[in-house]
Design a protein around this motif. Structure first.
Motif, PDB file in Angstrom:
ATOM      1  N   UNK A   1       0.837  -1.201   0.000  1.00  0.00           N
ATOM      2  CA  UNK A   1       0.000   0.000   0.000  1.00  0.00           C
ATOM      3  C   UNK A   1       0.870   1.248   0.000  1.00  0.00           C
ATOM      4  N   UNK A   2       1.924   1.239   0.796  1.00  0.00           N
ATOM      5  CA  UNK A   2       2.846   2.388   0.846  1.00  0.00           C
ATOM      6  C   UNK A   2       3.510   2.591  -0.505  1.00  0.00           C
ATOM      7  N   UNK A   3       3.932   1.516  -1.127  1.00  0.00           N
ATOM      8  CA  UNK A   3       4.568   1.615  -2.450  1.00  0.00           C
ATOM      9  C   UNK A   3       3.587   2.150  -3.479  1.00  0.00           C
ATOM     10  N   UNK A   4       2.334   1.727  -3.408  1.00  0.00           N
ATOM     11  CA  UNK A   4       1.316   2.217  -4.349  1.00  0.00           C
ATOM     12  C   UNK A   4       1.055   3.702  -4.133  1.00  0.00           C
ATOM     13  N   UNK A   5       1.004   4.114  -2.881  1.00  0.00           N
ATOM     14  CA  UNK A   5       0.799   5.543  -2.568  1.00  0.00           C
ATOM     15  C   UNK A   5       1.980   6.359  -3.084  1.00  0.00           C
ATOM     16  N   UNK A   6       3.188   5.887  -2.839  1.00  0.00           N
ATOM     17  CA  UNK A   6       4.386   6.587  -3.317  1.00  0.00           C
ATOM     18  C   UNK A   6       4.404   6.676  -4.834  1.00  0.00           C
ATOM     19  N   UNK A   7       4.007   5.607  -5.484  1.00  0.00           N
ATOM     20  CA  UNK A   7       3.969   5.583  -6.944  1.00  0.00           C
ATOM     21  C   UNK A   7       2.937   6.582  -7.472  1.00  0.00           C
ATOM     22  N   UNK A   8       1.752   6.591  -6.858  1.00  0.00           N
ATOM     23  CA  UNK A   8       0.700   7.529  -7.277  1.00  0.00           C
ATOM     24  C   UNK A   8       1.149   8.969  -7.057  1.00  0.00           C
ATOM     25  N   UNK A   9       1.790   9.242  -5.935  1.00  0.00           N
ATOM     26  CA  UNK A   9       2.295  10.591  -5.656  1.00  0.00           C
ATOM     27  C   UNK A   9       3.319  10.998  -6.712  1.00  0.00           C
TER      28      UNK A   9
END
Length: 166
Positions: free
Chosen positions: A5-13
């Motif tokens: 989830x953290x990686x997905x959030x970082x990617x989206x950001x």
């Protein structure tokens, strides 16, 4: 799972930051105290400063340099202006349309502002050139010593000089 989830959030950001960086118009996000939280590359170029020297500083100390925030920006942070409240900023030979949008939480409380700058220098110069050409055209028509008129496609008078009226 949390790392996914953290990686997905970082990617989206990162996708959003990259998307803002390709825009030609400068954009900043600032807090209630007008301190810059984020900016795109166009703003960095305009301010002629690296990101590290922009982040956390009041935008009016970075660009446009002044002693206080812009009036419409103050109104936006205080809920006294509609979103998209705008003004014009003159910097050197350039003119910018500046718009400020408040971002609020679900309860309507102010969180931060998104501030967009659009360079309208060319547009204003073109408008002035058109006004100048229109004035020249009007003077030219009035200087014709004979009756002068132009009909539109419907056969109605579209333009004439004072000789037509007399």
């Amino acid at each position: 799972m949390a790392t996914d989830a953290t990686a997905q959030i970082q990617s989206a950001l990162q996708e959003w930051v990259s998307a803002l960086d390709v825009l030609e118009d400068p954009i900043i996000i600032h807090d209630r105290d007008y301190r810059i939280l984020r900016c795109n590359r166009a703003y960095q170029r305009l301010a002629a400063l690296p990101f590290e020297q922009i982040l956390g500083h009041p935008y009016f100390k970075v660009f446009p340099k002044s002693n206080a925030p812009l009036p419409y920006c103050i109104n936006t942070t205080k809920n006294t202006a509609p979103d998209g409240n705008e003004g014009e900023i003159s910097v050197g030979d350039s003119l910018y349309r500046s718009r400020c949008y408040a971002i609020r939480d679900d309860g309507g409380r102010y969180l931060y502002s998104v501030h967009l700058l659009e360079n309208i220098t060319r547009q204003r110069r073109n408008e002035e050139q058109l006004r100048s050409e229109k004035r020249f055209s009007e003077k030219l028509v009035e200087s014709i010593p004979d009756i002068f008129f132009v009909l539109n496609g419907e056969g109605k008078l579209a333009r004439w000089n004072k000789k037509v009226e007399t």
